[in-house]
Design a protein around this motif. Sequence first.
Motif, PDB file in Angstrom:
ATOM      1  N   LEU A   1       7.048   5.275   7.475  1.00 15.78           N
ATOM      2  CA  LEU A   1       7.266   4.993   6.062  1.00 15.78           C
ATOM      3  C   LEU A   1       5.985   5.250   5.296  1.00 15.78           C
ATOM      4  O   LEU A   1       4.948   4.646   5.598  1.00 15.78           O
ATOM      5  N   ASN A   2       6.025   6.153   4.309  1.00 19.68           N
ATOM      6  CA  ASN A   2       4.904   6.342   3.376  1.00 19.68           C
ATOM      7  C   ASN A   2       5.115   5.444   2.168  1.00 19.68           C
ATOM      8  O   ASN A   2       6.208   5.422   1.591  1.00 19.68           O
ATOM      9  N   ILE A   3       4.076   4.720   1.781  1.00 18.33           N
ATOM     10  CA  ILE A   3       4.127   3.845   0.601  1.00 18.33           C
ATOM     11  C   ILE A   3       3.079   4.327  -0.393  1.00 18.33           C
ATOM     12  O   ILE A   3       1.917   4.537  -0.025  1.00 18.33           O
ATOM     13  N   ASP A   4       3.498   4.514  -1.642  1.00 17.57           N
ATOM     14  CA  ASP A   4       2.552   4.976  -2.659  1.00 17.57           C
ATOM     15  C   ASP A   4       2.764   4.191  -3.952  1.00 17.57           C
ATOM     16  O   ASP A   4       3.905   3.910  -4.338  1.00 17.57           O
ATOM     17  N   ARG A   5       1.665   3.853  -4.605  1.00 17.64           N
ATOM     18  CA  ARG A   5       1.714   3.081  -5.853  1.00 17.64           C
ATOM     19  C   ARG A   5       2.174   3.934  -7.037  1.00 17.64           C
ATOM     20  O   ARG A   5       2.523   3.389  -8.098  1.00 17.64           O
ATOM     21  N   LEU A   6       2.211   5.255  -6.870  1.00 19.00           N
ATOM     22  CA  LEU A   6       2.614   6.179  -7.927  1.00 19.00           C
ATOM     23  C   LEU A   6       4.089   6.558  -7.768  1.00 19.00           C
ATOM     24  O   LEU A   6       4.711   6.257  -6.748  1.00 19.00           O
ATOM     25  N   PRO A   7       4.674   7.250  -8.768  1.00 18.45           N
ATOM     26  CA  PRO A   7       6.134   7.457  -8.751  1.00 18.45           C
ATOM     27  C   PRO A   7       6.636   8.589  -7.869  1.00 18.45           C
ATOM     28  O   PRO A   7       7.849   8.717  -7.688  1.00 18.45           O
TER      29      PRO A   7
ATOM     30  N   GLY B   1      -0.178   5.902   1.148  1.00 19.20           N
ATOM     31  CA  GLY B   1      -0.532   7.092   0.386  1.00 19.20           C
ATOM     32  C   GLY B   1       0.449   8.219   0.643  1.00 19.20           C
ATOM     33  O   GLY B   1       0.938   8.388   1.769  1.00 19.20           O
ATOM     34  N   ALA B   2       0.757   8.964  -0.423  1.00 17.75           N
ATOM     35  CA  ALA B   2       1.695  10.086  -0.294  1.00 17.75           C
ATOM     36  C   ALA B   2       1.173  11.298  -1.063  1.00 17.75           C
ATOM     37  O   ALA B   2       1.940  12.034  -1.663  1.00 17.75           O
ATOM     38  N   GLY B   3      -0.150  11.487  -1.043  1.00 14.09           N
ATOM     39  CA  GLY B   3      -0.702  12.758  -1.497  1.00 14.09           C
ATOM     40  C   GLY B   3      -0.439  13.822  -0.448  1.00 14.09           C
ATOM     41  O   GLY B   3       0.354  13.608   0.488  1.00 14.09           O
ATOM     42  N   ALA B   4      -1.078  14.959  -0.577  1.00 11.35           N
ATOM     43  CA  ALA B   4      -0.808  16.051   0.356  1.00 11.35           C
ATOM     44  C   ALA B   4      -1.106  15.650   1.801  1.00 11.35           C
ATOM     45  O   ALA B   4      -0.306  15.922   2.704  1.00 11.35           O
ATOM     46  N   ILE B   5      -2.232  14.984   2.037  1.00  6.18           N
ATOM     47  CA  ILE B   5      -2.584  14.611   3.404  1.00  6.18           C
ATOM     48  C   ILE B   5      -1.703  13.462   3.883  1.00  6.18           C
ATOM     49  O   ILE B   5      -1.210  13.464   5.015  1.00  6.18           O
TER      50      ILE B   5
ATOM     51  N   PHE C   1      10.073   7.307   2.348  1.00  7.14           N
ATOM     52  CA  PHE C   1       9.033   7.146   1.328  1.00  7.14           C
ATOM     53  C   PHE C   1       9.438   6.027   0.376  1.00  7.14           C
ATOM     54  O   PHE C   1      10.612   5.904   0.011  1.00  7.14           O
ATOM     55  N   LEU C   2       8.451   5.241  -0.025  1.00  8.02           N
ATOM     56  CA  LEU C   2       8.653   4.166  -0.985  1.00  8.02           C
ATOM     57  C   LEU C   2       7.610   4.317  -2.084  1.00  8.02           C
ATOM     58  O   LEU C   2       6.397   4.249  -1.807  1.00  8.02           O
ATOM     59  N   PHE C   3       8.057   4.516  -3.325  1.00 10.82           N
ATOM     60  CA  PHE C   3       7.152   4.758  -4.446  1.00 10.82           C
ATOM     61  C   PHE C   3       7.141   3.569  -5.403  1.00 10.82           C
ATOM     62  O   PHE C   3       7.986   2.679  -5.344  1.00 10.82           O
TER      63      PHE C   3
END
Length: 435
Positions: A31-37, A11-15, A192-194
Amino acid sequence: MERSYDAIVIGAGAIGASIGLELARGGRRALNIDRLPAAGYGPTASSCGIVRVHYSTVEGVALAHEGYLHWKRWAGHIGGAADERGLAVFRDCGCLVMKTGDDGHLEAALAHLETLGVPHEHWDAARVAARLPMCRMDRFAPPRSFDDPDFGRPAGGTLEGAVYFPTAGYVGDPQLAAHNLRLAAEAAGGEFLFNREVVEIAVEGGRVAGVALDDGTRIAAPVVVNVAGPHSAAVNRMAGADADMNISTRPVRQEVAHLPAPPGVDFERDGLVVFDADIGCAVRPDTGNAILVASELPDCDPRETVDPDDYNRDLTDQAMAQAWRYAQRAPALRVSPRPRGVVDLYDVSDDWLPIYDRGAPGGFYMAVGTSGNQFKNAVSAARLMAGLIDWCEAGNDHDARPYRHLLELTGREIDTSCFSRKREVEARSSFSVMG
């Protein structure tokens, strides 16, 4: 060749971005991984971005007050990380909470504020009307749905006043705040990985060993942090972490109406954040002299649990109900038959309070059940999580001897067991977005 990190944050929202920043600053290769761009493109982008300090537990008040002080120091917190889009702006306008006469939740919050010495003022109805002349102080409770035959009918009498909290305001662009946090994390060595989704959490010998992504990539790490927002329950199941949780989470659909201020009113300049249980609404100013109107989720409003990948993203009569309930309070408001607004999801726990905790298996952590009332704690909660991870990874048994977290700016210490996945449902909660 399999990549490896010291920690993976899902997750790479604010928190999530803030946790990535704290782990990187603490020396971990994260490493932050998020399914969004991009960072903050999910519920963070749709958040009202309200920063307030009144909560139903003393620990909630303490964490929120710390969060407010971090927003006051946002530029210093982000440090020298350059962002071509600029820095998110915290509007330190204060917050007004209407007194309804039967709001036990507010009375409990005030007791916690007194205990902690957080400033607040009691305003009578005349002072509220002088500060917000567009508002009438008639009573309308209970809040009603749009199809109720008594919708809009005054209940008789007037509100007695409100409580004003100077330590409150809002962030006008929450997504930009997440972008700021991402760049600060990268400056500290985080990555970060989007556009990638975690589809498996590897567990070996009772501990997490890493994750697998939807494109087949496998990434090793001894620490995995679930900050997946509305997908948090699915991530917990993926790790087998739901088996020892007393508190669960679920995705709940919510709507926010976006209205123009009444003619002749500069609400963007003169408005406040206002919570009004009498009409079941919370409002704040927005750019373009607009007003965001959210639901406090009174009994008449839906709490629809949905599939986070398949739900109705169109405004419904619920947005109209919120708009017209606020028009009861502000009669000069002009409400369009088709108001603008946003539809998104809350990540809601059973008692509407967050879970900041370790989980089973070892090395698995969660910052979940946070949507709707924890954006304001992006920094303070992330620092709590970083401290908790250090505590547990050093060999301490958090379940038997809970981590005690020192809040840097206020100097208060809180027992983090109140945020445990194993806690009993918190009877003091408002059981609503108020927390």
